[in-house]
Enzyme design. Sequence first.
Site, PDB file in Angstrom:
ATOM      1  N   ALA A  66       0.846  -1.238  -0.129  1.00  0.00           N
ATOM      2  CA  ALA A  66       0.001  -0.076  -0.037  1.00  0.00           C
ATOM      3  C   ALA A  66       0.790   1.239  -0.104  1.00  0.00           C
ATOM      4  O   ALA A  66       2.144   1.097   0.593  1.00  0.00           O
ATOM      5  CB  ALA A  66      -0.640  -0.102   1.234  1.00  0.00           C
ATOM      6  N   GLY A 112       0.473  -5.009   1.024  1.00  0.00           N
ATOM      7  CA  GLY A 112      -0.724  -4.863   0.271  1.00  0.00           C
ATOM      8  C   GLY A 112      -0.554  -5.562  -1.176  1.00  0.00           C
ATOM      9  O   GLY A 112      -1.682  -5.996  -1.757  1.00  0.00           O
ATOM     10  N   GLU A 115      -0.944  -9.308  -0.399  1.00  0.00           N
ATOM     11  CA  GLU A 115      -2.356  -9.468   0.054  1.00  0.00           C
ATOM     12  C   GLU A 115      -3.237  -9.616  -1.425  1.00  0.00           C
ATOM     13  O   GLU A 115      -4.115 -10.266  -1.543  1.00  0.00           O
ATOM     14  CB  GLU A 115      -2.986  -8.207   0.692  1.00  0.00           C
ATOM     15  CG  GLU A 115      -2.209  -8.313   2.086  1.00  0.00           C
ATOM     16  CD  GLU A 115      -2.600  -7.405   3.190  1.00  0.00           C
ATOM     17  OE1 GLU A 115      -2.188  -6.057   2.860  1.00  0.00           O
ATOM     18  OE2 GLU A 115      -3.291  -7.567   4.184  1.00  0.00           O
ATOM     19  N   GLU A 135       4.458  -5.500   7.540  1.00  0.00           N
ATOM     20  CA  GLU A 135       3.743  -4.464   8.113  1.00  0.00           C
ATOM     21  C   GLU A 135       4.178  -4.092   9.533  1.00  0.00           C
ATOM     22  O   GLU A 135       4.112  -2.998   9.998  1.00  0.00           O
ATOM     23  CB  GLU A 135       2.110  -4.732   8.116  1.00  0.00           C
ATOM     24  CG  GLU A 135       1.508  -4.294   6.830  1.00  0.00           C
ATOM     25  CD  GLU A 135       1.441  -5.791   5.689  1.00  0.00           C
ATOM     26  OE1 GLU A 135       2.315  -6.483   5.863  1.00  0.00           O
ATOM     27  OE2 GLU A 135       0.917  -5.589   4.752  1.00  0.00           O
TER      28      GLU A 135
HETATM   29  N1  COA Z   1       4.696   3.082  -0.519  1.00  0.00           N
HETATM   30  C1  COA Z   1       5.016   4.193  -1.109  1.00  0.00           C
HETATM   31  N2  COA Z   1       6.133   4.376  -1.959  1.00  0.00           N
HETATM   32  C2  COA Z   1       6.724   3.146  -1.921  1.00  0.00           C
HETATM   33  C3  COA Z   1       6.409   1.909  -1.571  1.00  0.00           C
HETATM   34  C4  COA Z   1       5.502   1.829  -0.872  1.00  0.00           C
HETATM   35  N3  COA Z   1       4.932   0.837  -0.271  1.00  0.00           N
HETATM   36  N4  COA Z   1       7.400   0.992  -2.025  1.00  0.00           N
HETATM   37  C5  COA Z   1       8.160   1.592  -2.713  1.00  0.00           C
HETATM   38  N5  COA Z   1       7.774   2.805  -2.810  1.00  0.00           N
HETATM   39  C6  COA Z   1       8.692   4.082  -3.675  1.00  0.00           C
HETATM   40  C7  COA Z   1      10.096   4.501  -2.727  1.00  0.00           C
HETATM   41  O1  COA Z   1       9.430   5.456  -1.835  1.00  0.00           O
HETATM   42  C8  COA Z   1      10.520   5.019  -3.720  1.00  0.00           C
HETATM   43  O2  COA Z   1      10.127   6.213  -4.311  1.00  0.00           O
HETATM   44  P1  COA Z   1      11.137   7.619  -4.541  1.00  0.00           P
HETATM   45  O3  COA Z   1      12.013   7.320  -5.922  1.00  0.00           O
HETATM   46  O4  COA Z   1      10.035   8.631  -5.045  1.00  0.00           O
HETATM   47  O5  COA Z   1      11.865   7.952  -3.248  1.00  0.00           O
HETATM   48  C9  COA Z   1      10.589   4.173  -5.146  1.00  0.00           C
HETATM   49  O6  COA Z   1       9.197   3.394  -4.764  1.00  0.00           O
HETATM   50  C10 COA Z   1      11.625   3.063  -5.377  1.00  0.00           C
HETATM   51  O7  COA Z   1      11.678   2.214  -4.130  1.00  0.00           O
HETATM   52  P2  COA Z   1      13.168   2.202  -3.515  1.00  0.00           P
HETATM   53  O8  COA Z   1      12.752   1.997  -2.062  1.00  0.00           O
HETATM   54  O9  COA Z   1      13.855   3.388  -3.715  1.00  0.00           O
HETATM   55  O10 COA Z   1      13.694   0.983  -3.916  1.00  0.00           O
HETATM   56  P3  COA Z   1      14.618  -0.319  -3.366  1.00  0.00           P
HETATM   57  O11 COA Z   1      15.066  -1.029  -4.612  1.00  0.00           O
HETATM   58  O12 COA Z   1      15.610   0.544  -2.833  1.00  0.00           O
HETATM   59  O13 COA Z   1      13.898  -1.070  -2.217  1.00  0.00           O
HETATM   60  C11 COA Z   1      11.884  -2.391  -1.320  1.00  0.00           C
HETATM   61  C12 COA Z   1      12.828  -1.738  -2.766  1.00  0.00           C
HETATM   62  C13 COA Z   1      10.647  -3.002  -1.899  1.00  0.00           C
HETATM   63  C14 COA Z   1      12.712  -2.954  -0.474  1.00  0.00           C
HETATM   64  C15 COA Z   1      11.305  -0.776  -0.757  1.00  0.00           C
HETATM   65  O14 COA Z   1      11.066   0.074  -1.575  1.00  0.00           O
HETATM   66  C16 COA Z   1      10.557  -0.915   0.480  1.00  0.00           C
HETATM   67  O15 COA Z   1      10.906  -1.486   1.389  1.00  0.00           O
HETATM   68  N6  COA Z   1       9.226  -0.689   0.183  1.00  0.00           N
HETATM   69  C17 COA Z   1       8.286  -0.737   1.052  1.00  0.00           C
HETATM   70  C18 COA Z   1       7.662  -2.095   1.303  1.00  0.00           C
HETATM   71  C19 COA Z   1       6.511  -2.184   2.550  1.00  0.00           C
HETATM   72  O16 COA Z   1       7.003  -1.967   3.628  1.00  0.00           O
HETATM   73  N7  COA Z   1       5.582  -2.475   2.019  1.00  0.00           N
HETATM   74  C20 COA Z   1       4.361  -2.487   2.930  1.00  0.00           C
HETATM   75  C21 COA Z   1       3.438  -1.173   3.020  1.00  0.00           C
HETATM   76  S1  COA Z   1       2.248  -1.425   4.051  1.00  0.00           S
END
Ligand code: COA
Length: 260
Positions: A66, A112, A115, A135
Amino acid sequence: MKFNNILFKANNGITTITINRENKLNALNKETIEELHDAFYEADKDKSTKVIILTGSGDKAFVAGADISEFADFDIEEATVLAAKGQEMLFNFIENLSTPVIAAVNGFALGGGLELAMACHFRVASDNAKLGLPEVSLGVIPGYGGTQRLPQLVGKGRAMEMIMTAGMINANQALTYGLVNHITALEELIPLCEKIASKISQNSSVAISSVIKAVNANFTDGINGYGVEINEFGKCFGTDDFKEGTTAFLQKRKADFTGS
Ligand code: COA
């Protein structure tokens, strides 16, 4: 239909819906959830659609969760509404759709995103996929059905561990867990899903809708799944597809189903 966050392609009975926010790793914001609902509604209504494939843009993520930026300052009430509306509008909606939905998991499926994949009828993953419910690392719990569907798919102990550790599993582990049905190279992911979809398409779509209802009944509290199965089984005998399927068998030819 015009969408800002998704791509919609219908071809030969297979509709592919692609979440198209690649620079945000296809994170689910409010507008994307609403558009996905509309896209699934449209695809399901169109009787030429036999199977829906759901995937994410790019080669990195199915859906990374999400959109955290949208709910970071929510209070208790707003968060409760977010989960309730999301579950009803998208996750339960997909699960109970009469058209089969395959999740083509092409990379991260987190929070999400996992999910969403779990709300689909089954999942196929590319070998770079990473799946998890992180989460609790954000101080929250899964709110789009993750605490319910993950144990259904992988068992209670594995689900507890995945959710409590907030860890990610790779495609091979997901296959071992039964969370995905197949794994393949990324470039083969959509072709494999299309191959499975075309196999499904040859069968009676009206019978397949009954299958979805009967199987889902097994996971619905207060409903006797055996009763639902009996009911759906009986209903099939009133369909053109049943007459065509049995007649074709007896005439030793391939059935030509109309889905009615
Ligand atoms: N919500 C909002 N933005 C998200 C996102 C999320 N769940 N997941 C990734 N993004 C965005 C990042 O903020 C980034 O945006 P920016 O370039 O404007 O800063 C972009 O997507 C790329 O992500 P980034 O984190 O730079 O890539 P990465 O390869 O370094 O890491 C992940 C990849 C998946 C490990 C990391 O993005 C992450 O941990 N995301 C969140 C996962 C999460 O906790 N999901 C559950 C949400 S309830």
